[in-house]
Design a protein around this motif. Structure first.
Motif: not given
Length: 378
Positions: A329-340
């Protein structure tokens, strides 16, 4: 209330768990669904169905399904289910999660203190926490999520985007036939607008912050947090002779954002929320609303791709973790990137602070009147 049906019970299942049973023939329930029954013990070392609670409520423990993790394999897709779904038999069926769990994961909020705001039909503010806590006075609780050892500090409002839908149907559209001719904005202006919602948000962007002093309360179906009152209702406050529909429409969006700020501030009393807020759901599709939320909360607001489908993204991530494609779960942020990313406009601060102060007063000032009008038996 239905003893003939009650006598036939084999297992109690939520909707998701019923579909899992249809897919693989196994009767299971993930921990977040089990928690929602109020029969699940969350105390460390005692996780599972609480037999004392079952006895108190008159529930037969044999009717409760096996509890699994959200990333666990519940079973394999049966031949019958595969034929009905058009999928390959034997593929893995995973536990998954409820909407609150999945949307937070799809927003990329899986680590402690990460906060996301959701605006769909309903709306909520949710912050990841390490241990359960509760704020009874503001109706906020740390609910079980999809990640073991983490909880979601969850504040919910009944109607968020639903209020904007109400605006579309009752303010924007000509329901009573006053005009002889109607023009569909999605078919005019060379398809400049993909939907009426896009047209409305563009119109709202031309109205100054503060909606001309008009304030809307987004309690069209009662409210839960920071006060629970099914009799609470929506209102437009401070309409004057110069007020038009455009100010009223903007006031609705601002009212939703005021209430989200109210819940965010209530969470701050007990837990640490993040400075950058992930904003997801249909409401996050509008840049006008995103900037408005940033201005009103004073926080940086971040959006992601596929904002309206983050629940499905969250479900896919659970499968990816369960199958080992994503390590943790700690790696999830690597797959959900900021759009705006939206930064607060300090030029709007004073008018929003003034209106927000009045907004918070409106419930207590009208609580008795709501009760008189909406709590009487027919």
């Amino acid at each position: 209330n239905e003893p003939d049906v009650y006598d036939k019970i084999y297992k109690w299942l939520d909707v998701k768990e019923y579909l899992i049973a249809r897919c693989c023939g196994r009767f299971v329930m993930t921990r977040d669904s089990a928690y929602a029954t109020f029969l699940y013990d969350t105390r460390r070392g005692r996780e599972g169905w609480n037999r004392k609670l079952c006895k108190m409520y008159g529930v037969n423990p044999d009717h409760l399904p096996e509890i699994i993790d959200s990333v666990d394999i519940a079973g394999r897709l049966t031949d019958e289910a595969a034929e009905a779904l058009g999928l390959a038999a034997g593929i893995n069926v995973y536990g998954g999660g409820g909407d609150a769990s999945l949307i937070g994961i799809g927003a990329g909020c899986t680590k402690t203190h990460q906060t996301h705001i959701y605006s769909g039909t309903s709306g909520w503010v949710s912050t990841v926490i390490d241990k359960q806590c509760v704020d009874i006075s503001n109706m906020i609780a740390g609910i079980v999520g999809a990640r073991e050892g983490k909880y979601n500090y969850f504040a919910e409002m009944e109607t968020a985007g639903k209020c904007f839908q109400w605006v579309k149907e009752h303010l924007a559209l000509d329901e009573i036939g006053v005009y002889l001719e109607k023009t569909d904005v999605t078919e005019s202006r060379e398809h400049l607008y993909e939907s009426l919602y896009d047209y409305l948000t563009d119109t709202v962007s031309k109205v100054p912050a503060g909606a001309g002093g008009v304030i809307f309360t987004p309690w069209l179906h009662g409210n839960r947090c920071p006060f629970e009152d099914p009799a609470a209702a929506g209102m437009f406050f401070n309409i004057r002779i110069e007020t038009g529909k455009t100010e009223m429409i903007r006031a609705v969006l601002e009212g939703i954002c005021y209430h989200l700020r109210w819940m965010l501030e209530c969470e701050d009393k007990k837990v640490k929320t993040s400075q950058a807020i992930r904003f997801v759901g249909g409401g996050a599709l509008s840049p006008v609303t995103c900037q408005m939320l940033s201005d009103i909360t004073g926080r940086t607001v971040e959006t992601v791709e596929d904002s309206k489908d983050v629940g499905s993204v969250g479900a896919a991530i659970l499968v990816a973790i369960g199958s080992g494609v994503i390590k943790s779960f700690d790696d999830v942020g690597d797959y959900i990137t900021v759009k705006e990313k939206y930064i607060p406009d300090i030029g709007n601060r004073n008018v929003y602070e003034r209106n927000y102060m009045v907004f918070k007063r409106l419930y207590n000032s009208n609580k008795k009147s709501y009760g008189i009008l909406n709590s009487m038996k027919e």
